[in-house]
Design an enzyme around this catalytic site. Structure first.
Site, PDB file in Angstrom:
ATOM      1  CG  ASP A 328      -2.258  -0.953   1.109  1.00  0.00           C
ATOM      2  OD1 ASP A 328      -2.689  -0.809  -0.217  1.00  0.00           O
ATOM      3  OD2 ASP A 328      -2.665  -1.423   1.873  1.00  0.00           O
ATOM      4  CG  PHE A 399     -12.958  19.709   1.925  1.00  0.00           C
ATOM      5  CD1 PHE A 399     -12.614  20.348   0.982  1.00  0.00           C
ATOM      6  CD2 PHE A 399     -13.600  18.461   2.287  1.00  0.00           C
ATOM      7  CE1 PHE A 399     -12.419  19.410  -0.200  1.00  0.00           C
ATOM      8  CE2 PHE A 399     -13.661  17.622   1.200  1.00  0.00           C
ATOM      9  CZ  PHE A 399     -12.857  18.178  -0.201  1.00  0.00           C
ATOM     10  NE  ARG A 404     -13.937  17.982  -6.075  1.00  0.00           N
ATOM     11  CZ  ARG A 404     -13.528  17.979  -7.632  1.00  0.00           C
ATOM     12  NH1 ARG A 404     -14.429  18.577  -8.354  1.00  0.00           N
ATOM     13  NH2 ARG A 404     -12.401  17.611  -7.896  1.00  0.00           N
ATOM     14  CG  ASP A 551      -5.680  -1.845   7.558  1.00  0.00           C
ATOM     15  OD1 ASP A 551      -6.345  -1.844   6.367  1.00  0.00           O
ATOM     16  OD2 ASP A 551      -5.147  -0.798   8.128  1.00  0.00           O
ATOM     17  CG  ASP A 555      -7.454  -4.576   2.534  1.00  0.00           C
ATOM     18  OD1 ASP A 555      -7.537  -4.048   1.422  1.00  0.00           O
ATOM     19  OD2 ASP A 555      -6.697  -3.856   3.191  1.00  0.00           O
TER      20      ASP A 555
END
Lengths: 716, 552
Positions: A328, A399, A404, A551, A555
């Site tokens: 990753d 935000f 955005r 994790d 996954d």
């Protein structure tokens, strides 16, 4: 594993080399009773080579009782010692695991669980002993209590002390939902209250499996170990045959030379049983046979010392074979977050102006990116003090996914109109500028593209003062920071023949730039869990073995599919279930060390096999002339070591054969020296050390022992 | 030109000639076994025997093909030998007795060509031509077919098909062995070898005695005898007989022919495996062992060891003066290194250590370069062992040509490796304690032991040469050596095919810099080392009581 163990053995020594634990001579002494217990043929038969040695020892004992002599008894004792030394190697390896298992057991005290049978209704709470918990039972745990079993938090948030299994004293946060929901039985809740759904049956909890693993109780032979055992069995059969058929030839040779006198080794009835057994034991690969299981146990132990739990030896071995490493990006290759690296002003705006506006807009931005903008403005342009008056009037715009962008509105009391500053994604900010009457030039677009192309993230800063048209001030260049030393690590991997693939959610352009900077071989951009799984399947279809870390629950399929799947201990229990290793430190770079340990395990087996077989050459030069020089004096030419007598020669070979096992126990436990290199360089080095060394060492060793034993009365 | 210069020239030209044919012959074999076309003659054969040339076989199917074909061959040849007195061209010779017929039938079918009989006084021309010579062709083709099947195991992936045994057998015979043999036979005739169907002529010797000299189809049989690494001579004197091997240059040609196919097969292997360098590595290992052996035996035979050799300058006893001591030594090394077993001198008369080297050559397992096909598969098995140990030492599950060497592969390779040493050692031990075993020995002591060890090494490794001295025509030796030949041939073949099947089913692992390179000098050196160490460790005690005790 506990805090104290971690203190005793430094967790990470040199990052360059897989280190091993040192052998404490006291361990040998302490393991002796276990070693003697392992003489039981019912357990020893699993190791065919040493089982043959034991049968030989029984046989010589019978012969020595029937026809006692100093030579017979000394040989008998040393043959028994050979078996004991082999058992000792295994016992020492297991002993180190046992010490860890004992501390783990302390964590697995009798715990009472507060079961909620009617969940989600919390009424009717009942208290049951932890071992009676079944899967899908729901329990509640409050501050100060021990979590009764492995499970997922389904309600609440708590800080948990997991030092019992990770050795890390700092508490960790566990909460329902998300990727930090897994809790482990035997750990303690320090604050708050959580409700946990149990995911493991009693006796199969994580801690149970850990105890079984470090004790070596659940150890099964790995594929390479089985193959090596077959080879060793074949060699043993060959030597058995070679020695068994020697007897008729010896009787024939003796009969053909009636003039030769009988001696301790050869009479008209052939070679004495003691000599035949001695020859056999010296020739069969006892060295590797004695150390094979210790090497395997120690390999697992080295992983445990690095806080990695492998669910099977097979996974450790597979780690050595890995062709492709999926890493990753975030946390493994780069530091957790992007950081502001540069202010790029446009259209005559000064860098100071831009930095000032950027900092103002980020003051309330608690994200690491926002913080880094403040810090950059501070270090580059010495902007730190803000007028209190100014700050009072500031309204921060947070935000949102829709806008955005984020920013600040500064309403001034004076004649000046309100000043609005915005920073955010290029498209969003540019639209904002246009909506407020501005006409941004091409310069902004050019810089944005350039930043993107270099793998950075551009944040456009713009301002709009009431009454004027909005204008773009410039661009903040956010950059991923590659961890120090990663490039060298990947170069090393390449030399070992391992391809590294970076997994990232970034767009391909950004991913490409980071991949180039970090020096990985390939990347998977805009990766979804499905993409990951597909990539693993694709690699495997090409015959490659894949390792990855993960994790999150999403996954889990990829972890299960990968040949080596390392789950982070902080992750979900689904991830921990799917992988075949768990890293208690939750350090994704650990994968690289795991690969090295896997390789080291195989190299140690190969090196000691080579050494063991190479040893036989010298033993022949000791034993063959000793057996037959009385009949054929010309064979004394082969006695290149000029050993004292036939009995001293045979005894020296037997003693050397036994002592070399003890001498190599530290090597078996530690593993042979390993430094990442290409296959050819590694083979050349190991052949030189263990092949050539294996040929030469026994010549010196046997000669030395002969010098000592020839003075023993009754031997020469 | 001195003897030494001549010997060096003999060896040097041999190596040069083999280097020249390595590529064309290896490539030709590659095209033959990998072609998809069938010749018309081949199609006729397939139709006659009822084989579908397009259908491929699994490893067990291939093995059944080999075993069935060989069993039928043994029965047919046995019947032939037992009934020869009723057939044409028997020259009035009687039927061969049962144990001699069994031994001979097994011997020729297994590519051993051990001869417990004297050719010219036992067999008629028809049996020689259509019985023995046919087996000389097909037994060589069987060996090549099995080797090719093993290579297919390495090169194919995720399949249980190893090719079609019948197609391989027919093609190798028709497209390789027959044409080369035909040319070689003509060259031998040009050199003076005889080729007729004469019953023989009586000649008067210088001392006035009458000697019956048999003629026959010698040259045609001689060609395949050496080309197919068979070694069964038309005459008892084998390649020492002037009708079989008339001159020094035919001697050179015979050595060249018996090395040609085994030396070129690694090229075929390399081509099939997609890397010429893989072939070079295997042939290099073979060459190191072979050249080492040839030079050693030349030095030992020429170095005046013992009273008589010192007096006459070399170990001349048992050698033909047409060839000389040293070129005979080279022939002896080549014939024992290739499982041919043809002889042009009496190995029994060699210096003890020189004779010991011929035994060692066979004990290597006939791999340097070995028999047609059997040399390649034997060497590949040793390469598998080498890869296993070396592969562990570079920290990966060992792999050879991308195929993992795991438990199943090690099991088959180990069984292969156990087969012949078991036969050699057990056979020698049994013979030396039994009455029939000792009765056959000419010499006592170390030399007698060497004779017996030689016989069992020769039979079990399908070499077929004899040390002389040992009388092997009795029932005991005929039966025991026949069993050794049979088991020494077909047990390894079954294990090789099992290994091939296991390899073919695998998915190959792509190579990387972490992969052990099997095409480099380091690997070649290790392969040679592993071969020598394994053989030395297995046989040193036996060799110590035979040639070593006698020669040191």
């Amino acid at each position: 594993m506990t805090v104290s163990t971690v203190e005793a053995a430094p967790r990470r020594q040199s990052p360059r080399r897989a280190p091993g634990g040192l052998l404490d001579p006291r361990m040998l002494w302490k393991s002796l009773p276990d070693a003697v217990r392992k003489l039981d043929p019912r357990t020893l038969w699993r190791n065919p080579v040493m089982f043959i040695v034991e049968i030989g020892s029984v046989f010589t004992t019978v012969l020595a009782i029937g026809r006692p002599s100093v030579f017979a008894w000394v040989i008998t004792v040393w043959l028994w010692l050979t078996v004991v030394f082999a058992n000792l190697a295994e016992a020492v390896a297991e002993g180190r695991g046992k010490a860890q298992a004992d501390t783990l057991r302390q964590a697995k005290r009798d715990t009472l669980a507060r079961r909620l049978p009617a969940w989600p209704d919390t009424a009717g709470e009942e208290t049951v002993p932890a071992p009676q918990l079944e899967r899908d039972d729901v329990v509640v745990v409050e501050a100060g209590q021990i979590i009764p079993g492995d499970g997922d938090v389904i309600e609440g948030i708590a800080s948990v002390d997991e030092s019992a299994i990770t050795g890390e004293s700092a508490p960790v946060i566990r909460e329902s939902g998300g990727d930090r929901s897994a809790v482990t039985g035997g750990t303690r809740v320090l604050s708050d209250r959580i409700v946990v759904r149990i995911t493991q049956r009693p006796g199969q909890s994580f801690i149970d499996r850990m105890i079984a693993l470090v004790e070596g109780a659940s150890r099964q032979k790995t594929p390479n170990e089985i193959a090596l055992n077959i080879l060793l069995a074949a060699l043993t059969i060959i030597f058995l045959l070679s020695v068994a058929t020697l007897q008729p030839l010896a009787i024939y040779s003796k009969a053909a030379n009636p003039a030769a006198a009988d001696d301790a080794t050869l009479t008209a009835h052939g070679m004495t049983g003691i000599v035949l057994v001695s020859l056999l034991i010296c020739l069969i690969p006892t060295t590797i046979g004695a150390l094979l299981s210790a090497i395997g146990i120690a390999g697992m132990d080295r992983l445990v010392q690095r806080n990695v739990l492998a669910m099977s030896g097979r996974a450790v071995e597979a780690a050595g074979d890995v062709n492709t490493l999926l890493l990753d990006k975030t946390g493994t290759i780069t530091l957790g977050n992007r950081q502001a690296a540069e202010f790029l002003p446009v259209d005559g705006v000064t860098p100071l102006e831009l930095a000032d506006a950027a900092q103002l807009s980020s003051l309330a931005d608690e994200t690491p990116e926002g913080r880094s903008v403040v810090v950059l403005a501070k270090t580059r342009h010495n902007l730190r003090e803000r007028e209190a008056a100014l700050m009072r009037t500031a309204t921060f715009v947070p935000f949102t996914a829709q806008t955005r962008m984020s920013g600040v509105d500064l309403a001034t009391d004076g004649p000046e109109a309100t000043r609005r500053i915005r920073k955010g994604a290029a498209a969003a900010v540019m639209k904002w500028v246009r909506d407020h009457g501005g006409h941004p030039t091409d310069q902004v677009g050019g810089i944005v593209d350039a930043v993107s192309a270099s793998g950075g993230t551009p944040l456009v800063v713009a301002e709009h003062v009431d009454g004027r048209s909005a204008r773009a001030l410039g661009v903040i260049h956010l950059k991923d920071v590659v961890k120090a030393g990663m490039r060298a690590r990947f170069d090393e991997m390449r030399r070992m023949g391992i391809r590294t693939v970076m997994i990232t959610g970034d767009n391909p352009l950004t991913a490409q730039a980071i991949a180039t900077e970090a020096g990985v071989d390939d990347f998977l951009a805009e990766a979804t869990p499905e993409d990951k799984l597909a990539l693993i399947r694709r690699e495997q279809a090409g015959g490659r073995l894949v390792a990855m870390t993960g994790d999150g629950t999403n996954d889990a399929p990829a972890l299960a599919q990968a040949d080596v799947g390392v789950a982070m201990n902080t992750g979900t229990s689904a991830a921990k279930e799917a992988g075949n290793m768990v890293d208690l430190d939750s350090d994704p770079t650990k994968l690289i060390e795991i690969v090295e340990i896997g390789k080291q395990l195989l190299i140690t087996r190969g090196a000691l096999t080579t050494f063991s077989i190479a040893n036989d050459i010298a033993k022949y030069f000791a034993i063959i002339p000793a057996m037959f020089a009385a009949v054929y004096p010309s064979l004394d030419t082969l006695n290149v070591m000029r050993l004292h007598s036939s009995t001293s020669a045979i005894l020296s070979a037997v003693i050397f054969n036994a002592l070399v096992i003890v001498a190599l126990i530290p090597l078996a436990l530690r593993g042979v020296r390993y430094s990442p290199a290409g296959a050819s360089a590694m083979l050349r080095r190991n052949l030189l050390v263990y092949g050539l060394g294996g040929i030469v060492a026994p010549f010196a060793g046997i000669k030395l022992i002969d010098l000592l034993v020839q003075s023993v009365p009754g031997i020469s | 030109m001195g003897d030494t210069t001549a010997a060096i020239l003999f060896i040097a030209t041999l190596i040069a000639a083999l280097a020249v044919v390595y590529r064309p012959l290896g490539d030709h074999l590659y095209r033959v076994v990998c072609s998809t076309r069938h010749l018309r003659a081949e199609r006729v054969i397939y139709r006659l025997v009822g084989v579908d040339p397009g259908g491929e076989q699994s490893w067990s199917g291939y093995a059944r093909g080999v075993l069935a074909f060989s069993a039928v061959s043994v029965l047919f040849l046995y019947a032939f030998l037992r009934l020869q007195n009723h057939l044409w061209l028997s020259l009035g010779l009687p039927a061969v007795d049962p144990d001699g017929a069994w031994n001979t039938a097994v011997s020729f079918v297994t590519n051993t060509d051990w001869q417990s009989y004297s050719g010219e006084s036992t067999l008629g021309h028809l049996v020689q031509m259509t019985g023995l010579a046919v087996q000389n062709f097909v037994s060589a083709a069987v060996g090549i077919s099995v080797a090719v099947a093993l290579v297919r195991g390495f090169t194919r992936s995720r399949t249980d098909r190893l090719g079609n045994f019948w197609v391989d057998l027919v093609r190798v015979t028709v497209r390789v062995l027959l044409p080369i043999s035909a040319v070689a036979a003509l060259v031998l005739i040009a050199g003076g070898a005889v080729q007729n169907l004469s019953g023989g002529t009586d000649v008067h010797t210088l001392t006035g005695a009458v000697q019956h000299v048999t003629g026959g189809p010698v040259a045609s049989q001689e060609a395949i005898k050496v080309l197919g690494t068979n070694g069964g001579g038309f005459y008892n004197a084998n390649s020492a007989h002037p009708f079989e091997n008339p001159t020094a240059w035919t001697n050179w040609l015979e050595v060249f022919l018996l090395l040609a196919i085994p030396v070129s097969l690694p090229r075929t292997f390399g081509r099939m495996a997609g890397g010429d360098r893989q072939g070079y590595a295997i042939v290099a290992a073979m060459a190191v062992l072979a050249v080492g052996s040839i030079v050693t035996i030349n030095v030992l035979q020429g170095s005046h060891h013992g009273t008589v050799p010192t007096a006459v300058g070399a170990a001349t006893e048992g050698t033909e003066s047409r060839f000389g001591v040293l070129d005979s030594a080279t022939f002896a090394a080549a014939t024992t290194l290739t499982s041919t077993g043809a002889v042009n001198s009496a190995h029994d008369s060699y210096t003890p250590l020189g004779g010991g080297v011929t035994i060692l050559n066979m004990l290597l397992g006939e791999i340097a370069p070995g028999g047609t096909g059997s040399g390649l598969y034997g060497m590949l098995i040793l390469a598998v062992f080498t890869v296993f140990v070396a592969g562990l030492m570079v920290g990966r599950t060992p792999e050879y040509l991308g195929k993992k060497i795991s438990a199943r592969e090690v099991k088959f390779a180990s069984l292969y490796f156990l087969s012949t040493p078991t036969l050699v050692l057990a056979g020698t031990a049994v013979a030396i304690v039994t009455g029939w075993g000792r009765a056959g020995m000419l010499n006592s002591g170390t030399h007698g032991l060497s004779e017996v060890l030689y016989a069992f090494a020769s039979a079990s490794n399908n070499n077929g040469s004899a040390f002389a001295g040992l009388t092997v025509s009795g029932t005991g030796y005929n039966t025991a050596l026949g069993l050794c030949m049979l088991l020494g041939r077909f047990l390894p073949i079954v294990f090789v095919l099992g290994l091939a099947g296991s390899l073919a089913a695998q998915q190959p692992v792509p190579a990387s810099t972490g992969t052990l390179r099997t095409d480099q000098p380091l690997f070649v050196g290790m392969l040679v080392g592993v071969t020598l160490v394994l053989v030395a460790l297995t046989f040193l005690p036996a060799l110590a009581l035979g040639p070593l005790a006698e020669g040191l």
